[in-house]
Write an enzyme that holds these catalytic residues in place. Structure first.
Site, PDB file in Angstrom:
ATOM      1  N   GLU A  79       0.812  -1.227   0.000  1.00  0.00           N
ATOM      2  CA  GLU A  79       0.000   0.000   0.000  1.00  0.00           C
ATOM      3  C   GLU A  79       0.845   1.277   0.000  1.00  0.00           C
ATOM      4  OE1 GLU A  79      -2.855  -0.202   3.183  1.00  0.00           O
ATOM      5  OE2 GLU A  79      -3.854  -1.942   2.342  1.00  0.00           O
TER       6      GLU A  79
ATOM      7  N   GLU B 243      -5.144  -8.708   0.455  1.00  0.00           N
ATOM      8  CA  GLU B 243      -5.867  -8.378   1.693  1.00  0.00           C
ATOM      9  C   GLU B 243      -7.317  -8.103   1.373  1.00  0.00           C
ATOM     10  OE1 GLU B 243      -4.429  -5.092   4.102  1.00  0.00           O
ATOM     11  OE2 GLU B 243      -2.344  -5.705   3.817  1.00  0.00           O
TER      12      GLU B 243
HETATM   13  O1  IFM Z   1      -3.948  -2.858   9.113  1.00  0.00           O
HETATM   14  C1  IFM Z   1      -4.014  -2.486   7.784  1.00  0.00           C
HETATM   15  C2  IFM Z   1      -2.839  -2.980   6.988  1.00  0.00           C
HETATM   16  O2  IFM Z   1      -1.628  -2.592   7.557  1.00  0.00           O
HETATM   17  C3  IFM Z   1      -2.898  -2.475   5.586  1.00  0.00           C
HETATM   18  N1  IFM Z   1      -4.197  -2.710   4.990  1.00  0.00           N
HETATM   19  C4  IFM Z   1      -5.372  -2.377   5.743  1.00  0.00           C
HETATM   20  C5  IFM Z   1      -5.280  -2.993   7.112  1.00  0.00           C
HETATM   21  C6  IFM Z   1      -6.563  -2.724   7.930  1.00  0.00           C
HETATM   22  O3  IFM Z   1      -6.770  -1.368   8.150  1.00  0.00           O
END
Ligand code: IFM
Length: 465
Positions: A168, A369
């Site tokens: 990210e 994710e």
């Molecule tokens: O905790 C975060 C992660 O570090 C990156 N993606 C989103 C998750 C949830 O907010």
């Protein structure tokens, strides 16, 4: 019972975490920007819970990884912390205890039947590099990141076959340089765009190093993890469509295009030039970005971005802001996750799949994710002590149905990783919202499988549901 939705053979049913969110700070030679931020402003973190212990993975990785096996996962992503692995940040010399720790984590992951996926940067810049060089604003930091990556590749590529450079990266740009939700909370659009460029360059340079070292020839693959937030316009009017195209370009394609196609979107370059916030780069750097694209893509998907044409044109804001070009659209009737404040829109899984198929060479990709953060899950514990997180199971099933549809229509998706296997620390939200298949009692550090943990075990066993 046979499946309604079956996924391709060898599909990854896994889950992701990161070093800074799970390990705890034990024995780290350096502090990250988050470690430092907590030291100076603990009240910025939910219930003042900081990153010192998190889920204690540094000490309990053996038991934790055995639990991941128990819930049927076949792959697992975490990150190697720059602040742990590297003793000398200028030379890239590693720390002995960190080598032992990451070697053990990788070996245990494999021993438990999971493919290890290792990420290199998950928001956790060493704070010294911010203090000395202004962090990602600096090209020297890009070089230091490549040294860190080289050290990690040399130490672990014999067993780690899937690497990602950044997680990210857009969040670093937004959080640190635009919207002030991550330390150092700077507001400066020009710096933000330089950081965006430098991180793209750092990723390409690390990929170049990986290939120069020959790890691709040993079957290694390297990618990047991007948080894609597909933009949807309020209407099909030309103005709204234009607003959504610009939002997509700034927030999604500014990393996706260089990573997959080796070039920045021309619309982005045009806008930034016009607004006098274009980064400083050289032809040689642009060639490096061009020649070092990714082997595979990780997509973190949580929420869409609803936008509309700007109502009022604001000419003289002090700093350049992306939302100069659009307003956020509060769509009536949208489904919300009230805890995280994020819209729930599973259809985006399909839209992302088709976009990658049609506009990004149908590159191999996976959901790196997806998840639902919920506050106060204790109230869902049943008489046997198991958290009945049916909302999470429903959330995943809905998202997976749309992903399945995309795969059926030819998108080259090879896996689904949830966020996260074991409840972990979430930056300034700390332990407010829980995401895990496995619950964590923060006081006692005991871990217990939730209903969703049993669900994923079945899904993984049946390769679908
Ligand atoms: O905790 C975060 C992660 O570090 C990156 N993606 C989103 C998750 C949830 O907010």
């Amino acid at each position: 019972m046979s499946n309604k939705y079956t996924f391709p053979k060898g599909f990854w049913w896994g889950s992701a975490t990161s070093g800074p969110q799970s390990e705890g700070n034990f024995n780290k030679p350096h502090k990250s920007v988050f470690d430092y931020w907590y030291e100076i402003e603990p009240e910025a973190f939910f219930n003042k819970v900081g990153p010192e212990v998190t889920s204690n993975f540094y000490n309990s990785y053996k038991e934790d990884l055995a639990m991941l096996k128990e819930i049927g996962l076949n792959s697992f992503r975490t990150s190697i912390q720059w602040t742990r692995l590297i003793k000398d940040l200028e030379t890239g010399e590693p720390d002995k205890d960190a080598i032992r720790f990451y070697n053990d984590v990788i070996d245990e992951t494999i021993k438990n039947g999971m493919v290890p996926v290792m990420n290199l940067h998950h928001f956790d810049l060493p704070v010294e590099l911010y203090d000395k060089y202004s962090g990602w604003e600096s090209k020297h930091v890009v070089e230091l990141f490549v040294k860190f990556a080289e050290t990690a590749f040399k130490l672990f590529s014999d067993r780690v076959k899937y690497w990602t450079t950044f997680n990210e990266p857009m969040v670093v740009v937004e959080g640190q340089y635009i919207y002030q939700f991550h330390y150092p909370k700077v507001v400066d659009g020009k710096k933000a765009m330089q950081v965006l460029y430098n991180i793209n360059l750092a990723s390409a340079k690390a990929i170049k190093k990986f290939r120069e070292l020959g790890f691709n020839k040993e079957g290694g693959q390297i990618g990047i993890v991007l948080n894609l937030t597909p933009a949807y316009p309020r209407s099909n009017s030309e103005e709204d469509l234009n607003a959504s195209k610009i939002a997509d370009t700034i927030f999604n394609y500014s990393f996706l295009d260089p990573a997959v196609k080796g070039e920045f979107p021309s619309l982005l370059v045009e806008l930034l030039k016009e607004d006098d916030v274009l980064w400083e780069g050289t032809g040689e750097e642009i060639d490096i970005i061009k020649e070092n694209t990714i082997d595979f893509l990780g997509v973190n998907y949580y929420q869409p971005r609803r936008v509309m044409a700007k109502k009022y044109i604001v000419e003289d804001e002090e700093y350049w802001m992306p939302h100069k070009y659009f307003d956020y659209y509060d769509m009536p009737g949208k489904r919300m996750n009230p805890y995280r404040g994020w819209e729930i829109y599973p259809q985006s899984m399909y839209d992302i799949a088709i976009n990658i198929r049609d506009n990004y060479n149908n590159i191999p990709w996976y959901i790196s994710e997806n998840g639902m953060g919920v506050e106060g899950e204790e109230k869902y514990r049943d008489e046997n002590g198991e958290i009945q997180d049916v909302y999470r199971i429903e959330f995943f099933e809905e998202h997976l149905q749309y992903l399945h549809k995309g795969i059926e229509e030819g998108s080259n998706c090879f896996g689904f990783h949830s966020w996260t296997p074991i409840d972990c620390w979430s930056w300034s939200n700390a332990y407010k919202n829980r995401y895990g298949y496995i619950g964590l009692d923060l006081e006692t550090q005991t871990k217990k499988i939730k209903k969703s943990g049993k669900w994923i075990k079945e899904v993984s066993k049946n390769n679908g549901f």
